[in-house]
Design an enzyme around this catalytic site. Structure first.
Site: not given
Ligand code: ZN
Length: 883
Positions: A285, A288, A320-321, A324, A343
């Site tokens: 994934a 953005n 996770h996304e 971010h 990451e």
């Molecule tokens: Zn990542």
């Protein structure tokens, strides 16, 4: 541009004398050569005229000379596969520009300008899935790491942050939904059935976080009210028929938003948050800003089509996304060498989140298993690199288990050293200090030092040195003093380009158990920071049993000089669930490595059977944990200890031990299977645990008595109300020669025809099976009408699974190797990123006995000899041959 190019004569650069090991390839980019951008782009406006065959893009860049730059008059814009259709500077036809390879050089006299660039894109034929591409009739983008340059000419580097305004227009019937980053500002109708949308993202971001999606999508909508009371509109966008499989993704998103507020104090910062599921996707994934794009496999889940493991995958990747948004987006990376900054930290955050949502010790065991199976081999092979690499040729090759998973372990060690409260002070300071900036790993470390009050001077070596440290431990007991001394020795192995290593600080949680009471006097945190270190503890009448690296506080290979009795004791009594698991793993590892040399050790096998028997009987262990305890160490992990070895012999030895356990524990395993089968479907831990042990019991029984297990597996399949039971049964059955095998595989295919994610499983079940004819099957499946080399999920389900199937991939004939090499050659021109990911399997030849190693090498040579290899595959192949 400076980070995208390198000196034309690297050996002529005196600074590189100490880097003589680096491949002398002009395409190598070095971390030490970083320079700030000459030009900044504070604002960009993108106008898209959308079409599947042809999309026009007009980019309007406000460019400003960087006061901290080198004063270069020329604006360097990256491009990849782009032609300049029109180029204006301040509204007038540009003059004096040129192309340098695929990049555009535009000399600009003044300090700020408006540059307008028109490009044409062909999404339908973009098989690389980078930039703008078509997937299942919709348009979507993937820009990390260097995909934006396939959309427009731009300083495509993460330290150039811009405010994006995006207008997209297209046919309303083909593209009813128009999405981009930020907030939707305005929509309108155009002529001839066209419509448009205007999106504005107030947060400056690097180009790799740009995204757009256009197509026929439906949304599962919900809302989230943030800690400061702002209401956010949430949507998970999928194809019409998939809507009923989005509930888990939405619940995971809401849980992530809440969790990040509670645990890290991080609040969401836009009015909208969109997730889109796409079936053709190179990775899991993408984060953005405000518009996460997902591989369908990490969005869609319902009990009938997704296993419990798939549910966990969705929760983890959605988290996770989302995480971010702060660790990656609000604070981004200065350059791609800093990738682990976002990451590694974000993986740690998603691991902590999943642990909080479920079982912390089970999650820890799973994460360590992944680390050992995927990262340890990487760290001891030709592609080993530090979590912050010093050089690369193709950055896509550095989205690795090292950068992600070892990166997470490194930050986890800071958490261990600081404790949760001080760690939080460190992350607060990091986010506060670097909000809106493109930061470095060094910035993170410094924030941890200042905020958490840690001295990380020596700890920085974890960012610099590759290789899994080996720690030897021996204990000495002084009866007269009642004192035990632990002697440690650390060795960081040589890795490509790093022959000599310095000792690193290695935090180890330790407990010393009295063998009679099975108690210890408290856990201690030892830090081994020299080659050798000793620690003495007194107050012991007898030598204690020593539990080391509890919770896996450090990502190391521990070699403890211990007796089987110690491991047996700890497997039965350790109060740290991870350590208990680990003791049993060690005991089994010892047995397998010994058995391959001189046959099974009857006493030890007996002890293993007793320990597994205790695991089966212990009511104090929940089934989720029991399922973990029943899994034997993976062959990839064992190969790290036995190399060079015959992997098939190792595999057979492991199967024999499974058979032995299955035979001796037949009755309790059957009882377990019966008990678990009676528990109805639910998503609670008890029901999930039951499904986990159900299949684990079958796996052991199948090794012992295939016929009986086949009947049980068939019954489990036929009674299944959910994918976990169905897939588990079929996984076991696929390895047993019986009429039910082909019948149920056919049933599975017919039952789920048209559901791509389940058909992926159907391919994977066959490619991963214990059937000795699996290579014939894979060859036949490659010609199956459902197979397509264009879809990465499908390619991975067939070929990645086969490459991980020890007996198949390492078939003595070399046929498995040849099939992977053939795939790489066929796939490389279509999807270089995905093709390159198959090279590490062949690159592991040094771990394999000489006969097979030669065959593996020969396949690498054959790939290397192919003309026009992609940069991705070229880098991996050449490093695998001589690294
Ligand atoms: Zn990542």
């Amino acid at each position: 541009m400076d980070i995208a190019s390198t000196p034309s004569n690297p050996s002529g650069n005196p600074e590189m004398a100490d880097a003589a090991f680096e491949p002398h390839d002009p395409a190598t980019i070095f971390r030490k050569n970083y320079t700030p951008p000459s030009w900044l782009v504070p604002e960009i406006r993108l106008d898209f005229d959308l079409g599947l065959e042809l999309t026009r893009c007009v980019a309007t860049l406000t460019v400003r000379r960087n006061p901290d730059g080198d004063g270069d008059q020329t604006l360097h814009l990256c491009g990849d596969n782009l032609a300049v259709m029109r180029l204006l500077v301040d509204g007038a036809e540009a003059e004096g520009w040129s192309m340098s390879g695929s990049n555009l050089l535009l000399p600009l006299p003044g300090a700020s300008h408006v540059v307008t660039i028109e490009t044409q894109l062909h999404p339908a034929t973009n098989s690389q899935l980078m930039g703008l591409y078509a997937s299942g009739g919709m348009l979507c983008t993937q820009c990390e790491a260097e995909g934006f340059r396939r959309i427009t000419f731009f300083p495509d580097r993460p330290d150039v942050l811009s405010k994006y305004t995006v207008r997209m227009e297209g046919d309303a019937a083909t593209f009813p939904v128009l999405l981009s980053n930020g907030n939707l500002v305005e929509t309108g109708k155009g002529e001839a059935g066209r419509h448009w949308a205007l999106w504005d993202d107030p947060w400056p971001k690097p180009s790799y976080l740009f995204a757009l999606v256009a197509g026929q999508l439906v949304a599962n909508r919900d809302t989230f009210t943030t800690m400061s009371g702002r209401k956010v509109d949430l949507a998970v966008w999928v194809r019409e028929g998939d809507l009923e499989r989005t509930g888990h993704a939405m619940r995971s998103l809401i849980a992530s938003m809440k969790w990040d507020e509670e645990v890290f104090g991080r609040e969401y910062d836009l009015d909208q948050f969109n997730i889109v599921a796409v079936s053709d996707f190179n990775m899991g994934a993408m984060e953005n800003k405000g518009l996460n794009i997902f591989n369908t496999r990490y969005v869609l889940a319902d009990p009938e089509t997704a296993t419990d493991g798939d549910y966990d995958g969705v929760e983890g990747v959605v988290g996770h996304e989302y995480f971010h948004n702060w660790s990656g987006n609000r604070v981004t990376c200065r350059d791609w060498f800093q990738l682990s900054l976002k990451e590694g930290f974000t993986v740690l955050r998603d691991q902590m989140f999943s642990a909080d949502m479920g079982s912390e010790p089970v999650k820890r065991i799973e994460d360590v298993r992944i680390l050992r199976a995927a990262q340890f081999p990487e760290d001891s092979g030709p592609l080993a690199h530090p979590i912050r690499p010093d050089s690369y040729q193709e950055i896509s090759n550095f989205y690795t288990a090292t950068v992600y998973n070892k990166g997470a372990e490194v930050i986890r060690m800071m958490h261990t050293l600081a404790g949760p409260e001080r760690f939080r002070k460190g992350t607060d300071l990091y986010f506060d200090r670097h909000d809106g900036e493109a930061a470095t790993c060094e910035d993170f470390i410094r924030a941890m030092e200042d905020g958490a009050g840690l001295d990380l001077a020596q700890f920085r070596l974890w960012y610099e040195q590759a290789g899994t440290p080996k720690v030897l431990m021996r204990s000495e007991f002084d009866q007269s003093k009642g004192a035990v001394t632990l002697h440690f020795e650390q060795k960081v192995p040589a890795t490509p380009g790093q022959p000599v290593k310095k000792p690193m600080p290695i935090p180890l949680k330790v407990a010393l158990f009295d063998r009679d009471s099975a108690r210890h006097g408290g856990e201690r945190l030892l830090v081994i920071d020299k080659d050798k270190a000793s620690f003495t503890f007194d107050g012991f009448a007898r030598p204690p049993a020593i539990s080391v690296n509890r919770g896996f506080t450090a990502p190391i290979q521990l070699e403890a000089e211990s007796h089987d009795d110690d491991l047996i004791f700890l497997a039965a009594h350790d109060d740290d669930a991870f350590a208990r698991y680990e003791a049993l793993q060690q005991l089994v590892t010892r047995e397998l490595l010994g058995a391959i040399e001189h046959g099974p050790d009857e006493a030890r096998r007996g002890a293993i059977v007793d320990a597994v028997g205790a695991v089966l009987a212990d009511p104090g262990i929940d089934d989720l944990m029991r399922g973990e305890l029943l899994m034997l160490p993976t062959i990839t992990f064992l190969l790290e200890l036995a190399a060079p070895a015959d992997p098939v012999a190792l595999h057979r030895t492991r199967e024999r031990l499974k058979a032995h356990i299955g035979t001796r524990l037949r009755a309790p395993l059957i009882a377990l299977h019966d008990r678990a089968s009676a528990i109805p479907y639910g998503l609670d831990a008890a029901a999930r645990g039951a499904r986990k042990v159900k299949t684990q019991a079958l796996v052991l029984l199948a090794a012992a008595d295939p016929k009986e297990a086949a009947a049980r597996a068939e019954a489990q399949y036929r009674a299944a109300t959910n994918m976990t039971d169905r897939q588990g049964a079929l996984m076991v059955l696929a390895g047993i020669d019986s009429p039910a095998r082909s019948e149920l595989l056919a049933d599975f295919h017919a039952r789920f025809a048209g559901n791509a994610l389940v058909i992926d499983k159907w391919f994977g079940l066959q490619a991963g099976s214990l059937d000795p004819k699996v290579l014939d099957t894979v060859e036949a499946l490659a010609r199956h009408p459902d197979f397509t080399i264009k879809n990465p999920n499908r390619v991975r389900s067939l070929y990645m699974t086969m490459a991980g199937n020890i007996a198949a991939f390492h078939d003595e004939s070399g046929r498995g190797y040849r099939m992977i090499a053939d795939l790489v050659l066929a796939l490389d021109p279509i999807n270089a990123q995905t093709a390159a990911r198959f090279i590490p399997a062949l690159g592991r030849w040094r771990k394999i006995e000489p006969g097979r190693a030669a065959l593996m090498r020969a396949e690498l040579e054959r790939i290397a000899a192919a003309p026009d290899l992609s940069k991705d595959t070229r880098e991996q192949v050449s490093k695998s041959l001589d690294g």
